[in-house]
Design an enzyme around this catalytic site. Structure first.
Site, short mmCIF file in Angstrom:
data_model
loop_
_atom_site.label_atom_id
_atom_site.label_comp_id
_atom_site.label_asym_id
_atom_site.label_seq_id
_atom_site.Cartn_x
_atom_site.Cartn_y
_atom_site.Cartn_z
N CYS A 51 0.81 -1.23 0.00
CA CYS A 51 0.00 0.00 0.00
C CYS A 51 0.84 1.27 0.00
CB CYS A 51 -0.96 -0.01 1.18
SG CYS A 51 -2.01 -1.46 1.18
N HIS A 73 -3.24 7.12 1.74
CA HIS A 73 -3.69 5.81 1.28
C HIS A 73 -5.07 5.56 1.89
CE1 HIS A 73 -4.22 1.64 0.69
NE2 HIS A 73 -3.88 1.28 1.90
N ASN A 100 -10.26 -0.30 -0.12
CA ASN A 100 -8.81 -0.14 -0.10
C ASN A 100 -8.24 -0.82 -1.36
OD1 ASN A 100 -6.07 -0.61 0.33
ND2 ASN A 100 -6.31 -1.11 2.50
O1 UT7 Z 1 -3.86 -1.09 3.43
C1 UT7 Z 1 -3.15 -1.12 4.64
C2 UT7 Z 1 -3.43 -2.32 5.40
N1 UT7 Z 1 -4.70 -2.47 6.05
C3 UT7 Z 1 -5.26 -1.60 6.90
O2 UT7 Z 1 -4.92 -0.46 7.04
C4 UT7 Z 1 -6.34 -2.14 7.76
C5 UT7 Z 1 -6.24 -1.67 9.19
N2 UT7 Z 1 -7.25 -2.27 10.06
C6 UT7 Z 1 -8.57 -2.01 9.95
O3 UT7 Z 1 -9.02 -1.29 9.09
C7 UT7 Z 1 -9.48 -2.59 11.01
O4 UT7 Z 1 -8.70 -3.21 12.00
C8 UT7 Z 1 -10.50 -3.63 10.46
C9 UT7 Z 1 -11.55 -2.90 9.64
C10 UT7 Z 1 -9.83 -4.68 9.64
C11 UT7 Z 1 -11.23 -4.30 11.63
O5 UT7 Z 1 -11.87 -3.31 12.42
P1 UT7 Z 1 -11.63 -3.27 13.99
O6 UT7 Z 1 -12.46 -2.19 14.51
O7 UT7 Z 1 -10.15 -3.20 14.23
O8 UT7 Z 1 -12.22 -4.64 14.45
P2 UT7 Z 1 -11.54 -5.78 15.34
O9 UT7 Z 1 -10.71 -6.66 14.49
O10 UT7 Z 1 -10.92 -5.15 16.55
O11 UT7 Z 1 -12.81 -6.56 15.80
C12 UT7 Z 1 -13.81 -5.99 16.68
C13 UT7 Z 1 -15.01 -6.92 16.76
C14 UT7 Z 1 -14.62 -8.36 17.04
O12 UT7 Z 1 -15.65 -8.96 17.81
P3 UT7 Z 1 -15.48 -9.09 19.40
O13 UT7 Z 1 -14.24 -9.92 19.59
O14 UT7 Z 1 -15.34 -7.70 19.93
O15 UT7 Z 1 -16.75 -9.77 19.79
C15 UT7 Z 1 -14.62 -9.01 15.67
O16 UT7 Z 1 -14.84 -10.40 15.72
O17 UT7 Z 1 -15.70 -6.95 15.50
C16 UT7 Z 1 -15.75 -8.29 14.98
N3 UT7 Z 1 -15.59 -8.22 13.55
C17 UT7 Z 1 -16.62 -8.08 12.71
N4 UT7 Z 1 -17.94 -8.01 12.91
C18 UT7 Z 1 -18.73 -7.86 11.83
C19 UT7 Z 1 -14.43 -8.22 12.84
N5 UT7 Z 1 -14.69 -8.09 11.53
C20 UT7 Z 1 -16.05 -8.01 11.42
C21 UT7 Z 1 -16.92 -7.85 10.34
N6 UT7 Z 1 -18.25 -7.78 10.58
N7 UT7 Z 1 -16.47 -7.77 9.07
#
Ligand code: UT7
Length: 321
Positions: A111, A246, A276
């Site tokens: 990225c 980005h 993205n």
């Molecule tokens: O291009 C450069 C590289 N990539 C990035 O820059 C990505 C950077 N990271 C992110 O954008 C975010 O971390 C994500 C969008 C990938 C995830 O969002 P988050 O707010 O960090 O979620 P999380 O992984 O901390 O998960 C929070 C909760 C979890 O449930 P519990 O454990 O709190 O019950 C996950 O299981 O949300 C749950 N969860 C979802 N729920 C519904 C994770 N993904 C999903 C989903 N739909 N798609």
């Protein structure tokens, strides 16, 4: 001697996958994706390929710059999702565009790829080795995604963006660019290239991401890199008209703006439309801002990228077109 962007172009597939479509594939919802990422839809390849999108974006950038393909000295394609390992995407683009004189190679910095490719172009232009370079970011990330993994499949999309960079007299800004290979496990994709991949469980071949880890890395390192690039060029935040980041996640962009103390209006976004698109995200956004005349001659902008590697960096550009 330095480089100046004198034309931009982009291409995205017509085929759209919105959040409701994704919710039919994995346990998620439109509401969750919008709230946690800002993404509403993404464009996904149909008949297109990374090379065909790169060539079309490149062609549009050359038209915009009014540069003949035969006058291009170098084609640089930044991609992590080329059609094949050999030959490189840039050589295939050369053939499509008829840029016979160009030397061509690909660059993989995920990225941060467009920024690193742009920096590479600047180095060739500043040294006098080239006069006109076509820099392209093109990705078919849909080919690398595990469509059963809700942690990644919600985020990414396909597309390509390009810029024509020409040698010119002018200020040679210093760049900020960094990598930390020790943290590389945060975002990986073995693909079909690694030894023994035929025996790997299918899900292990696709992109894997420690989303929270990458998020924390981005909101810390991106403001640092922007402060660094301003400081080494003796500029202040107030000297910048737009910060073009980005397009990974709206919350990352908002957190960077907050940490820098800059109003969010100076951080244009289009991730709601495309998701993205890795190395294509910055040049697609640049092209949209140019065509909608948000960017005007005389604007000074910051570009900032971050992602797998881990790698990150920031550049300053005097916008002249
Ligand atoms: O291009 C450069 C590289 N990539 C990035 O820059 C990505 C950077 N990271 C992110 O954008 C975010 O971390 C994500 C969008 C990938 C995830 O969002 P988050 O707010 O960090 O979620 P999380 O992984 O901390 O998960 C929070 C909760 C979890 O449930 P519990 O454990 O709190 O019950 C996950 O299981 O949300 C749950 N969860 C979802 N729920 C519904 C994770 N993904 C999903 C989903 N739909 N798609």
């Amino acid at each position: 001697m330095t480089g100046m962007i004198c034309g931009t172009g982009s291409y995205v597939p017509d085929n759209i996958l919105d959040n409701h479509d994704i919710a039919k594939l994995v346990e998620t919802s439109d509401e969750w994706i919008r709230e946690r990422t800002g993404v509403v839809k993404r464009h996904i390849i149909g008949n297109e390929t990374t090379v065909s999108m790169a060539a079309e974006a490149g062609k549009r950038a050359l038209e915009d710059a009014k540069v003949d393909a035969k006058d291009v000295d170098m084609i640089l394609v930044s991609t992590i999702s080329s059609d094949v390992i050999l030959p490189c995407a840039a050589c295939k683009v050369q053939k499509i565009l008829g840029a016979e004189r160009a030397v061509c190679f690909d660059l993989n910095a995920a990225c941060s790829g467009f920024i690193f490719a742009y920096n590479t172009a600047l180095a060739y232009l500043a040294s006098g080795m080239c006069r006109t370079i076509l820099v392209i970011g093109s990705e078919s990330l849909s080919n690398l995604i595990n469509w059963k993994d809700r942690g990644t499949c919600i985020l990414f999309g396909d597309g390509a963006g390009a810029a024509v960079v020409k040698a010119c007299e002018g200020k040679n800004y210093q760049i900020a660019a960094h990598s930390d290979g020790a943290k590389g496990e945060a975002l990986t994709c073995p693909g079909g290239h690694v030894k023994g991949w035929q025996q790997m469980p299918e899900e292990d071949r696709y992109m894997k991401m420690d989303g929270r880890g990458v998020f924390q890395f981005a909101v810390k390192r991106v403001p640092e890199a922007i402060r660094e690039v301003l400081e080494i060029n003796r500029l202040k935040i107030a000297d910048i008209d737009y910060f073009i980041l980005h397009q990974a996640n709206r919350r990352i962009v908002e957190a960077v703006a907050k940490r820098l103390g800059v109003e969010i209006e100076k951080f244009p976004m289009n991730l709601q439309e495309y998701g993205n698109t890795s190395s294509a995200s910055i040049p697609i956004l640049l092209d949209e801002l140019r065509r909608s005349r948000v960017l005007q001659p005389g604007h000074r902008i910051v570009l900032a990228g971050f992602g797998a590697g881990l790698s990150w960096g920031a550049d300053i550009i005097d916008w002249k077109i």
